[in-house]
Design an enzyme around this catalytic site. Structure first.
Site, PDB file in Angstrom:
ATOM      1  N   ILE A   1      47.892 -15.273   7.889  1.00 10.12           N
ATOM      2  CA  ILE A   1      48.964 -14.798   7.126  1.00 10.12           C
ATOM      3  C   ILE A   1      48.776 -14.553   5.827  1.00 10.12           C
ATOM      4  CG2 ILE A   1      50.788 -15.965   8.620  1.00 10.12           C
ATOM      5  CD1 ILE A   1      50.325 -18.305   6.968  1.00 10.12           C
ATOM      6  N   GLY A   2      47.439 -14.559   5.418  1.00 10.02           N
ATOM      7  CA  GLY A   2      47.238 -14.333   4.112  1.00 10.02           C
ATOM      8  C   GLY A   2      45.775 -14.355   3.575  1.00 10.02           C
ATOM      9  N   ARG A   3      45.173 -13.776   2.537  1.00 10.17           N
ATOM     10  CA  ARG A   3      43.898 -13.877   2.277  1.00 10.17           C
ATOM     11  C   ARG A   3      43.691 -13.846   0.814  1.00 10.17           C
ATOM     12  NH1 ARG A   3      39.249 -10.133   2.129  1.00 10.17           N
ATOM     13  NH2 ARG A   3      40.727  -8.173   2.225  1.00 10.17           N
ATOM     14  N   GLY A   4      42.494 -14.777   0.450  1.00  9.55           N
ATOM     15  CA  GLY A   4      42.438 -14.851  -1.116  1.00  9.55           C
ATOM     16  C   GLY A   4      40.950 -14.485  -1.533  1.00  9.55           C
ATOM     17  N   GLY A   5      40.482 -15.074  -2.476  1.00  7.33           N
ATOM     18  CA  GLY A   5      39.127 -14.777  -2.832  1.00  7.33           C
ATOM     19  C   GLY A   5      38.091 -15.198  -2.165  1.00  7.33           C
TER      20      GLY A   5
ATOM     21  N   GLY B   1      38.826 -17.020   0.995  1.00  7.77           N
ATOM     22  CA  GLY B   1      38.945 -17.264   2.586  1.00  7.77           C
ATOM     23  C   GLY B   1      40.324 -16.795   2.834  1.00  7.77           C
ATOM     24  N   GLU B   2      40.904 -17.201   4.110  1.00  2.00           N
ATOM     25  CA  GLU B   2      41.936 -16.808   4.785  1.00  2.00           C
ATOM     26  C   GLU B   2      42.994 -17.851   4.703  1.00  2.00           C
ATOM     27  OE1 GLU B   2      38.659 -14.040   6.120  1.00  2.00           O
ATOM     28  OE2 GLU B   2      39.098 -16.118   6.462  1.00  2.00           O
ATOM     29  N   VAL B   3      44.262 -17.570   5.046  1.00  2.11           N
ATOM     30  CA  VAL B   3      45.245 -18.444   5.510  1.00  2.11           C
ATOM     31  C   VAL B   3      45.756 -18.191   6.782  1.00  2.11           C
ATOM     32  CG1 VAL B   3      47.416 -19.577   4.888  1.00  2.11           C
ATOM     33  CG2 VAL B   3      45.764 -18.777   3.012  1.00  2.11           C
TER      34      VAL B   3
ATOM     35  N   ASP C   1      48.901 -20.770 -13.351  1.00  2.00           N
ATOM     36  CA  ASP C   1      48.892 -19.481 -12.701  1.00  2.00           C
ATOM     37  C   ASP C   1      50.362 -19.160 -12.235  1.00  2.00           C
ATOM     38  OD1 ASP C   1      47.726 -17.150 -11.958  1.00  2.00           O
ATOM     39  OD2 ASP C   1      47.036 -18.043 -10.082  1.00  2.00           O
TER      40      ASP C   1
END
EC number: 2.7.11.15
Length: 688
Positions: free
Chosen positions: A197-201, A203-205, A317
């Site tokens: 359901i999501g991705r960041g710097g 890893g993933e969610v 942030d």
């Protein structure tokens, strides 16, 4: 084919969501099994040494309160009115408007105060009665109206009634649940992982379902190799620390953590699942928001920031992409990767997102605290109203230009803004911290009392009673397609090797937030597990009623502790045998299930008590005279810690007494004695 896979992933995920909401316990694929009641002997000592079995500690835990309440309602008639009154007060405190509070408070006064006053049975102080009467007569029905009674009810329960609870089967059940809680070791096998359901710097969610309760969560997985490649170890560990700080206490406006664990390759955070998408996404879909709509989001975000600041955490942030919506449209602040604890030392690092960073954050070497978040809030609220940051005019992407404007430009607010809104934003966007709204010493209270929020009932906000301006579509994932989210290029980390020193960084990473675990259990499987355990224990009692019970044998003697352990048995020491052990000041006794034969090892025969490891399991090694040794293994972490401690202390004390005893006591004896009947035990067996 890819489209079909995406649709199937969405359908599977949405079905799991719906089923978990309806009957989460029915979705559980693993069973929680409580240990035998005999665990009480070990757990009582374990918890007592950690100051965990006081009235306040047990009464203020979800499971502890439910068991104490159950005990009072069924066993202690005199405590029933107090417990019921306490629950009524707690329900009253949740009421969100004055009219409901006035109606309920009058009912409670008649039922629990006036009735007892008329019958001369009211046990509480005159001051408590007068406090409620005075406020009711003036129709001043705040959520804290009955607070004096809360204090006096607790005082009336903490004495003899609590002591009786400590001697009851309900306290035994409390020890059983605490043993389960304190022995949680999570892995990927404890979750069913659904779509990304999501991705960041780093890893993933993913959406996931916890196997033993059926509850849905978000699983944020950081790739250890990617973290190492980007030298992000400190950031990853910091996020876990910040989440642990803000996840205690009830705050419905922060994406909180319930668990953290790691595998050889991943760092995993188990977080509140938010299915409504983020504010950046909805800003692009919905367009800019009106002042009234923005006020709704601002009020919930202010309460989220207030909770963080109370925990001495500055977020650093704040931006629309980090504000997530739940399925009903309420918001939570997410992603604490850049958050910082300022309780001992103020930060001075320049971190955040350009266009939202406060001037003091941009000025390298300048210390700051929660002040930075109020400036960022002003920037974010401006974006919700206008579609861009106040310092990102004409869609410029030049970070240096954005920073320059933040440090030097006075924001020109549109004429269309109301005077109240202009006052709010001008206060939040002050470059001088000493002149900034929220920084005069009152924190969030300064914003709550601002004229822009006039008429807002903050208790109403806290209880999420105001209708959200935007409700995410039901039956949709509200996240980008799994293929659009994409995945990391494995080639990036192909040359990265994880060494033992890398893994050592994460040895203290696993974590479980007690109050959140207990809430999860109570919402899902608590009643079912208790009912099943009651049946099992009733069957065992009926079957073994003629046999000598474990606690009966220990009762009336100076038994320090008793309970099950696994003993490495047979001639080749290859099989674990489950035995029931009794520790006395001068000996260790044990026997098999249902056996009448008792084995005995005196402290005189033991040469040392050591900790060892067999196949990655901690064990207790008893070295005995004559070259023999006994290896014992416990079924949970608390049991191991307590057995090792008690055996070590008992052995050391016995050795001290032996050194002082006459020499004739040191004649050789058989290392192990076997009795066809239990040995005679005096009430005091400390003599050797």
């Amino acid at each position: 084919m890819a489209d079909l896979e995406a649709v199937l992933a969405d359908v599977s995920y949405l079905m799991a969501m719906e089923k978990s909401k309806a009957t989460p316990a029915a979705r559980a694929s693993k069973k929680v099994v409580l240990p035998e009641p005999s665990i009480r002997s070990v757990m009582q000592r374990y918890l007592a040494e950690r100051n965990e079995i006081t009235f306040d500690k047990i009464f203020n835990q979800k499971i502890g309160f439910l068991l104490f309440k159950d005990f009072c309602l069924n066993e202690i008639g005199e405590a029933v009115p107090q417990v019921k009154f306490y629950e009524e007060i707690k329900e009253y405190e949740k009421l969100d408007n004055e009219e409901d509070r006035l109606h309920r408070s009058r009912q409670m006064y008649d039922a629990y105060i006036m009735r007892e006053l008329l019958s001369s049975t009211h046990q509480f102080s005159k001051q408590a009665v007068e406090h409620v009467q005075s406020h009711l007569s003036k129709k001043q029905v705040t959520p804290t109206l009955f607070q004096p009674y809360i204090e006096e009810i607790c005082e009336s329960l903490r004495g003899d009634i609590f002591q009786k609870f400590m001697e009851s089967e309900k306290f035994t059940r409390f020890c059983q649940w605490k043993n389960v809680e304190l022995n949680i070791h999570l892995s990927m096998n404890d979750f069913s992982v659904h779509r990304i359901i999501g991705r960041g710097g780093f890893g993933e969610v993913y959406g996931c379902r916890k196997a033993d309760t059926g509850k849905m969560y978000a699983m944020k997985c950081l790739d250890k190799k990617r973290v190492k490649m980007k030298q992000g170890e400190t950031l990853a560990l910091n996020e876990r620390i910040m989440l642990s700080l803000v996840s205690t206490g009830d705050c419905p406006f922060i994406v909180c953590m319930t668990y953290a664990f790691h595998t050889p390759d991943k760092l995993c955070f188990i977080l509140d699942l938010m299915n409504g998408g983020d504010m950046h996404y909805h800003l692009s879909q919905h367009g800019v928001f009106s002042e009234k709509e923005m006020r709704f989001y601002a009020s919930e975000i202010i309460l989220g920031l207030e909770h963080m600041h109370t925990c001495f955490v500055v977020y650093r942030d704040l931006k629309p992409a980090n504000i997530l919506l739940d399925e009903y449209g309420h918001v939570r602040i997410s992603d604490l990767g850049l958050a910082c604890d300022f309780s001992k030392k103020k930060p001075h690092a320049s971190v955040g997102t350009h266009g939202y960073m406060a001037p003091e954050v941009l000025q390298k070497g300048t210390c700051y605290d929660s002040s930075a978040d109020w400036f960022s809030l002003g920037c974010m609220l401006f974006k919700l109203l206008r579609g861009h940051s106040p310092f990102r005019q004409h869609k410029t992407k030049d970070k240096h230009e954005i920073d320059r404007m933040t440090l030097t430009v006075n924001v020109q607010l549109p004429d269309a803004f109301s005077p109240e809104l202009r006052s709010l934003l001008e206060g939040l966007l002050q470059r001088d911290v000493s002149q900034r709204l929220g920084c005069y010493g009152g924190g969030a209270r300064e914003l709550k009392e601002h004229i822009f929020f006039k008429g807002i009932d903050w208790q109403y906000v806290y209880l999420r009673k105001y209708p959200p301006p935007l409700i995410p579509p039901r039956g949709e994932v509200n996240a980008a397609d799994a293929f659009d989210i994409g995945s990391f290029d494995e080639e990036d980390t192909k040359g990265i090797k994880l060494l033992d020193c890398d893994q050592d960084l994460y040895k203290n990473f696993p974590l479980m937030i007690s109050e959140r675990w207990q809430q999860e259990v109570v919402e899902t499987i608590y009643d079912a597990v208790n009912a099943e355990t009651d049946k099992i224990e009733a069957r065992k009692k009926a079957k073994n009623k003629q046999l000598c019970q474990e606690e009966d044998y220990a009762m009336g003697k100076d038994c320090i502790m008793h309970g099950y352990m696994l003993k490495l048995g047979n001639p080749f020491l290859t099989q674990w045998q489950r035995r029931y052990f009794y520790l006395f000041p001068n000996r260790l006794e044990w026997r098999g299930e249902g056996e009448s034969r008792q084995n005995l090892l005196t402290m005189e025969q033991i040469m040392s008590v050591e900790e060892t490891q067999i196949k990655d399991r901690k064990c207790i090694l008893l070295r005995v005279k004559g070259g023999k040794q006994f290896v014992l293994q416990c079924e949970s972490d608390p049991e191991f810690a307590q057995w090792l401690k008690e055996l070590t202390c008992t052995f050391n004390e016995a050795q001290r007494l032996l050194r002082r005893a006459p020499k004739f006591l040191n004649k050789p004896r058989a290392a192990i004695l076997e009795f066809s009947k239990p040995p005679l035990c005096h009430r005091n067996s400390s003599g050797l």
